[in-house]
Design a protein around this motif. Structure first.
Motif, PDB file in Angstrom:
ATOM      1  N   THR A  47       0.871  -1.377   0.033  1.00 41.91           N
ATOM      2  CA  THR A  47       0.276  -0.118  -0.038  1.00 41.91           C
ATOM      3  C   THR A  47       0.945   1.225  -0.058  1.00 41.91           C
ATOM      4  N   ASP A  48       0.368   2.405  -0.114  1.00 40.04           N
ATOM      5  CA  ASP A  48       0.936   3.826  -0.326  1.00 40.04           C
ATOM      6  C   ASP A  48       1.530   4.036   1.177  1.00 40.04           C
ATOM      7  N   GLU A  49       0.714   3.407   2.093  1.00 43.23           N
ATOM      8  CA  GLU A  49       1.352   3.762   3.359  1.00 43.23           C
ATOM      9  C   GLU A  49       2.336   3.027   3.784  1.00 43.23           C
ATOM     10  N   GLY A  50       2.471   1.591   3.256  1.00 47.34           N
ATOM     11  CA  GLY A  50       3.589   0.722   3.321  1.00 47.34           C
ATOM     12  C   GLY A  50       4.904   1.282   2.693  1.00 47.34           C
ATOM     13  N   ILE A  51       4.495   1.873   1.383  1.00 42.43           N
ATOM     14  CA  ILE A  51       5.677   2.325   0.637  1.00 42.43           C
ATOM     15  C   ILE A  51       6.328   3.656   1.529  1.00 42.43           C
ATOM     16  N   GLU A  52       5.405   4.338   1.941  1.00 40.83           N
ATOM     17  CA  GLU A  52       5.904   5.638   2.697  1.00 40.83           C
ATOM     18  C   GLU A  52       6.730   5.149   3.819  1.00 40.83           C
ATOM     19  N   LYS A  53       6.421   4.174   4.682  1.00 40.77           N
ATOM     20  CA  LYS A  53       7.066   3.832   5.979  1.00 40.77           C
ATOM     21  C   LYS A  53       8.405   3.252   5.381  1.00 40.77           C
ATOM     22  N   LEU A  54       8.220   2.487   4.380  1.00 44.89           N
ATOM     23  CA  LEU A  54       9.536   1.712   3.964  1.00 44.89           C
ATOM     24  C   LEU A  54      10.536   2.954   3.472  1.00 44.89           C
ATOM     25  N   VAL A  55      10.092   3.769   2.660  1.00 49.27           N
ATOM     26  CA  VAL A  55      10.883   4.714   2.376  1.00 49.27           C
ATOM     27  C   VAL A  55      11.625   5.726   3.387  1.00 49.27           C
ATOM     28  N   SER A  56      11.060   5.760   4.263  1.00 50.15           N
ATOM     29  CA  SER A  56      11.496   6.615   5.547  1.00 50.15           C
ATOM     30  C   SER A  56      12.399   5.769   6.393  1.00 50.15           C
ATOM     31  N   VAL A  57      12.292   4.423   6.582  1.00 58.04           N
ATOM     32  CA  VAL A  57      13.334   3.576   6.898  1.00 58.04           C
ATOM     33  C   VAL A  57      14.408   3.534   6.285  1.00 58.04           C
ATOM     34  N   LEU A  58      14.157   3.409   4.891  1.00 59.20           N
ATOM     35  CA  LEU A  58      15.589   3.283   4.201  1.00 59.20           C
ATOM     36  C   LEU A  58      16.303   4.599   3.992  1.00 59.20           C
ATOM     37  N   LYS A  59      15.719   5.871   4.151  1.00 57.77           N
ATOM     38  CA  LYS A  59      16.384   6.958   4.198  1.00 57.77           C
ATOM     39  C   LYS A  59      17.198   7.023   5.436  1.00 57.77           C
ATOM     40  N   GLU A  60      16.456   6.519   6.432  1.00 52.68           N
ATOM     41  CA  GLU A  60      17.430   6.689   7.785  1.00 52.68           C
ATOM     42  C   GLU A  60      18.775   5.836   7.545  1.00 52.68           C
ATOM     43  N   MET A  61      18.487   4.565   7.018  1.00 48.58           N
ATOM     44  CA  MET A  61      19.801   3.513   6.944  1.00 48.58           C
ATOM     45  C   MET A  61      20.833   4.228   6.126  1.00 48.58           C
ATOM     46  N   LYS A  62      20.185   4.632   4.921  1.00 49.59           N
ATOM     47  CA  LYS A  62      21.152   5.288   3.754  1.00 49.59           C
ATOM     48  C   LYS A  62      21.769   6.597   4.741  1.00 49.59           C
ATOM     49  N   ASN A  63      21.252   7.170   5.570  1.00 52.61           N
ATOM     50  CA  ASN A  63      21.936   8.320   6.175  1.00 52.61           C
ATOM     51  C   ASN A  63      22.964   7.993   7.273  1.00 52.61           C
ATOM     52  N   ASP A  64      22.672   6.603   7.908  1.00 47.32           N
ATOM     53  CA  ASP A  64      23.700   6.002   8.602  1.00 47.32           C
ATOM     54  C   ASP A  64      24.647   5.554   7.906  1.00 47.32           C
ATOM     55  N   LEU A  65      24.587   4.960   6.818  1.00 45.12           N
ATOM     56  CA  LEU A  65      25.846   4.596   5.997  1.00 45.12           C
ATOM     57  C   LEU A  65      26.535   6.062   5.406  1.00 45.12           C
ATOM     58  N   ASP A  66      25.784   7.017   5.199  1.00 43.77           N
ATOM     59  CA  ASP A  66      26.682   8.111   4.698  1.00 43.77           C
ATOM     60  C   ASP A  66      27.408   8.780   6.027  1.00 43.77           C
ATOM     61  N   TYR A  67      26.931   8.739   7.146  1.00 48.51           N
ATOM     62  CA  TYR A  67      27.254   9.097   8.510  1.00 48.51           C
ATOM     63  C   TYR A  67      28.645   8.308   8.691  1.00 48.51           C
ATOM     64  N   PHE A  68      28.957   7.070   8.472  1.00 47.35           N
ATOM     65  CA  PHE A  68      30.248   6.423   8.730  1.00 47.35           C
ATOM     66  C   PHE A  68      30.891   6.226   7.430  1.00 47.35           C
ATOM     67  N   LYS A  69      30.519   6.983   6.477  1.00 44.80           N
ATOM     68  CA  LYS A  69      31.405   7.082   4.996  1.00 44.80           C
ATOM     69  C   LYS A  69      31.613   5.864   4.575  1.00 44.80           C
ATOM     70  N   ILE A  70      30.484   4.850   4.603  1.00 46.76           N
ATOM     71  CA  ILE A  70      30.536   3.932   4.009  1.00 46.76           C
ATOM     72  C   ILE A  70      30.341   3.591   2.543  1.00 46.76           C
ATOM     73  N   LYS A  71      31.098   3.270   1.573  1.00 46.86           N
ATOM     74  CA  LYS A  71      31.051   3.466   0.012  1.00 46.86           C
ATOM     75  C   LYS A  71      30.651   2.220  -0.229  1.00 46.86           C
ATOM     76  N   ASN A  72      31.142   0.926   0.078  1.00 50.84           N
ATOM     77  CA  ASN A  72      30.552  -0.376  -0.290  1.00 50.84           C
ATOM     78  C   ASN A  72      29.429  -0.842   0.374  1.00 50.84           C
ATOM     79  N   TYR A  73      28.354  -0.522  -0.018  1.00 54.82           N
ATOM     80  CA  TYR A  73      27.232  -1.159   0.635  1.00 54.82           C
ATOM     81  C   TYR A  73      26.108  -1.724  -0.315  1.00 54.82           C
ATOM     82  N   SER A  74      25.161  -2.372   0.208  1.00 56.02           N
ATOM     83  CA  SER A  74      23.957  -3.257  -0.752  1.00 56.02           C
ATOM     84  C   SER A  74      22.674  -3.024  -0.080  1.00 56.02           C
ATOM     85  N   PHE A  75      21.537  -2.846  -0.805  1.00 56.91           N
ATOM     86  CA  PHE A  75      20.385  -2.993  -0.389  1.00 56.91           C
ATOM     87  C   PHE A  75      19.596  -4.286  -0.978  1.00 56.91           C
ATOM     88  N   PHE A  76      19.292  -5.257  -0.118  1.00 57.27           N
ATOM     89  CA  PHE A  76      18.492  -6.318  -0.824  1.00 57.27           C
ATOM     90  C   PHE A  76      16.926  -6.781  -0.265  1.00 57.27           C
TER      91      PHE A  76
END
Length: 302
Positions: A47-76
């Motif tokens: 659902t749209d709500e599920g997509i919105e919540k997933l996007v929010s979580v993934l943004k947070e985790m991408k920010n974590d990766l950027d904070y630690f300056k990690i270049k080698n990463y994958s999302f699956f």
């Protein structure tokens, strides 16, 4: 070197940051969200709500990766996105809003990667590995420490809870139905095996199940192999949908209060089907397998 792996599951979304040195890995940082994407699937679409919540979580985790300056990463993703009809739309929205690519694993690939992640610690050369996730169960039969057969069954613990459990804990009728459905799904695969004594279990709910066995003093924590007859004793301890049962699970793993008993029924059903006697619970998972095979180019025979 540091590597980031984000696992988008049907129950949880987890980021692990690993350090890889001298052919060994260690978890340096972890972030988990109990998102429960299964609850946001309607008419086989997220659902749209599920997509919105997933996007929010993934943004947070991408920010974590950027904070630690990690270049080698994958999302699956596993069954969470694999089994929805609007998968392409969801992946496109994530790409547009988070600027990441999602590697959607097939069921067979997920099972192989779970095996890859666990094989270094598996105590037997022959047996069956099961990975009980929220949306599916991966079944891998191995011989001489190599995969012989692998299958994916869309019957995970969270999916079972959502569809077949009326309260928090399955009642006797619901437990019987879950077991019968699990058997019917195994029958449809037509395995070539008769009896497989050894089972290796993978996944957070299976690990929680193992902790429950120890917490209830059914087995010593130093024993690496669990007598599968203990699963029936554990089921007896958790068979009532009441506060005592809730408290027992909450004491060990609060986030698994709704999936632990469905997982127990699934594991017991598969063990009974194949005649398994012993269970080893793996400390590793599909995430480590993904890191090994897809990012470090190890496990090439899997």
């Amino acid at each position: 070197m540091l590597y980031g792996v984000v696992d988008i599951g049907s129950n949880t979304v987890r980021l692990n940051v690993y350090r890889y040195e001298n052919n060994k890995i260690s978890v340096m940082f972890s972030n988990k969200e109990n998102l429960g994407l299964v609850f946001y699937i309607k008419n086989e679409e997220l659902t749209d709500e599920g997509i919105e919540k997933l996007v929010s979580v993934l943004k947070e985790m991408k920010n974590d990766l950027d904070y630690f300056k990690i270049k080698n990463y994958s999302f699956f993703s596993t069954a969470s996105l694999r089994n929805i009809e609007n998968r392409a739309e969801v992946i496109g929205i994530i790409k547009n809003k988070v600027n990441i690519e999602i590697d959607v694993l097939s069921g067979e690939e997920e099972g192989a990667l779970s095996f890859c992640g666990s094989i270094s610690t598996i105590k037997k050369d022959n047996g069956i590995l099961i990975d009980v996730g929220g949306g599916s169960v991966e079944v891998v039969i191995f011989r001489d420490r190599k995969i012989k057969e692998k299958y994916s069954i869309p019957f995970g613990s969270l999916k079972v809870y959502n569809k077949y459990v009326s309260g928090m804990i399955p009642n006797e009728e619901e437990s019987t139905l879950i077991k019968e459905i699990m058997y019917s799904k195994l029958d449809k695969i037509d395995f070539n095996e008769e009896k497989i004594p050894f089972m290796c279990g993978v996944g957070g709910s299976i690990r929680a199940m193992g902790k429950m066995i120890v917490d209830l003093h059914l087995q010593d924590k130093n024993n690496d192999l669990i007598d599968l007859k203990l699963l029936n004793h554990l089921k007896e301890e958790l068979k009532y949908d009441n506060k005592d049962t809730y408290n027992r699970i909450l004491h060990v793993k609060p986030s698994r209060i709704h999936t632990l008993v469905p997982t127990l029924i699934i594991v017991e059903s598969i063990a009974s089907y194949f005649g398994c006697d012993q269970l080893q619970i793996s400390e590793f998972s599909v995430r480590e397998g993904y890191l090994f095979k897809k990012m470090l180019n190890r496990c090439q025979n899997v």
